[in-house]
Design an enzyme around this catalytic site. Structure first.
Site, PDB file in Angstrom:
ATOM      1  CB  SER A   1      -1.081   0.074   1.279  1.00 23.59           C
ATOM      2  OG  SER A   1      -2.107   0.848   1.241  1.00 23.59           O
TER       3      SER A   1
ATOM      4  CG  ASP B   1      -6.526  -3.218  -3.386  1.00 26.84           C
ATOM      5  OD1 ASP B   1      -7.168  -2.424  -2.712  1.00 26.84           O
ATOM      6  OD2 ASP B   1      -5.426  -3.147  -3.463  1.00 26.84           O
TER       7      ASP B   1
ATOM      8  CG  HIS C   1      -5.862  -2.316   0.132  1.00 30.43           C
ATOM      9  ND1 HIS C   1      -5.193  -1.915  -1.070  1.00 30.43           N
ATOM     10  CD2 HIS C   1      -5.075  -1.472   1.137  1.00 30.43           C
ATOM     11  CE1 HIS C   1      -4.232  -1.034  -0.868  1.00 30.43           C
ATOM     12  NE2 HIS C   1      -4.126  -0.751   0.667  1.00 30.43           N
TER      13      HIS C   1
END
Length: 434
Positions: A218, A381, A414
């Site tokens: 991320s 995601d 995610h």
């Protein structure tokens, strides 16, 4: 046992104790990118920065202990010059290491953390505590083998957790030595490239000459890409996980949604809430963390709640009553807000929005890279949809860079790039063996 370790890892920076079964894994991960489940309340320090550990002048690295314990250390540098031209008198970053740096200084691995995490990516700080969020793939004999590599993980500038005793960072909650008060919104704007430059100073101090790998999920994926573009001769391999090659207008807009509740909280006062008698904007920060928490998950994660009401409540009869998922998100975000800082959240958002901002385009930035790449993305995601990763792979191939792609699957959205990394252990091991 491995999946349970992954659950605890994904909840960094605070520890979640006890044994969790498969159902609790999905419930517990709602802390994910927004932080820990039940972080202890910490009183707001009105005029002083939190107490930080002393600076340690440790050797460059030590072999991993058999019990997997790691030590949090602190790096400090003076007169840090931001890419925007400002000078920060003192910068402090927490970090941890495992493994041994070789004589050539070229077997190092840098791990960059996700938005709300800190340097606790692997190992345990004490026996019985939760391991770091990527402990499933970092350690002796694991995919990123600390018997071979010297692994470093650091806190970033403007980390959102300045009131967490195990986070050391410099940001808006830090005392400005010129005024004796926290910087607040007078702190210089920090870009993703500033994360890199601060980490570079840390690595220099440890004797690192070359990175065999830079990796992270991320925010850490963006940090990874920024490294590969800024210091191409220093980076042998890059592994961005659940990231993107471009931070476009859609993503800039989403992060504005993330931070908007903070700015709307009357206690925020334009960032001037550190004074005696003033309340921190905890309501706005909790709402911001609630948005991040849900955005970081896929529909499969939410099935555990169904449409049932929260215990003792009836939304069909009373408009103020909540559904179970609403109550869970509310309680989790409220607890997490007590250990974070609202201004730091805003600064972390801006650092992400300024990803690769010094280049005319992402294509131009990635053309600088000389690394081999492994891109890992989560099919479900919602933060960085998988097409962003496909675009990154395509840009790297157009730049003539060797690139492999790994698709992560699961119901965590995610967060598969945090808690589901065991499924990528094989490809990572082969990537590092080449």
């Amino acid at each position: 046992m491995l999946r349970r370790a992954l659950i605890r890892a994904a909840l960094a920076p605070a520890a979640i104790r006890g044994v969790l079964d498969g159902a609790a894994r999905r419930a517990g991960l709602a802390a994910g990118l927004s932080g820990a489940l039940a972080a202890p309340a910490i009183a707001q320090a009105p005029t002083q920065a939190p107490t930080q550990p002393p600076v340690q002048t440790a050797p460059s690295g030590t072999a991993a202990p058999e019990d997997g314990l790691v030590e949090k250390k602190v790096f400090e540098t003076q007169g840090f010059r931001t890419r925007g031209g400002a000078t920060i008198p003192t910068v402090r970053l927490g970090y941890q290491t495992m493994g041994q740096l070789n004589a050539a200084g070229d077997n190092a691995v840098l791990i960059c953390h996700f938005f709300s995490a800190n340097s606790h990516a692997f190992g345990r700080y004490a026996a019985g505590e939760a391991p770091g969020y990527w402990d499933a793939i970092i350690g002796p004999g694991k995919a990123i083998d600390t018997g071979r590599f010297f692994v470093v993980s650091s806190d970033t500038l403007v980390n959102i957790n300045p009131r967490d005793a195990r986070t050391t960072t410099t940001g808006p909650a830090t005392v400005n030595p010129q005024t004796g008060r926290p910087w607040g919104m007078e702190f210089p704007v920090i870009a993703m490239r500033d994360f890199v430059e601060a980490q570079k100073l840390l690595l220099d101090s440890l004797g690192v000459k070359r990175l065999a790998l830079v990796a992270g999920p991320s925010n850490g994926a963006l940090n990874t890409i920024e490294w590969a573009c800024a210091y191409p001769e220093m980076i042998e391999r890059a592994m961005p996980v659940i990231g993107a090659g471009e931070f476009d207008a859609w993503m800039i807009g989403w992060l504005d949604v993330w931070e908007s509740p903070i700015r709307l909280d009357p206690n925020w006062r334009g960032g001037d809430y550190y004074g005696v008698g003033r309340e921190a904007p905890l309501r706005g920060l909790a709402e911001a963390l609630k948005i991040v928490s849900l955005h970081a998950r896929d529909r499969g994660w939410a099935r555990q709640f169904g449409r049932r009401p929260a215990e003792g409540q009836d939304p069909a009869r009373r408009i103020g009553d909540r559904f179970a998922v609403e109550k869970w998100l509310e309680d989790t975000a409220t607890a997490r807000a007590r250990t974070a800082d609202a201004n730091s959240f805003l600064y972390m958002v801006r650092a992400n929005q300024l990803f690769l901002n010094e280049y005319p385009s992402s294509e131009a930035a990635l053309a600088n890279s000389k690394a081999r790449w492994l891109v890992a993305a989560s099919l479900g995601d919602r933060v960085f949809p998988i097409e962003y990763n496909h675009e990154l792979v395509a840009m790297l191939r157009r730049a003539g860079r060797p690139v492999e792609f790994v698709e992560l699957r699961g119901d965590l959205g995610h967060l598969e790039g945090v808690a589901g990394m065991a499924q990528a252990a094989g490809p990572i091991g082969r990537f590092l063996a080449g």
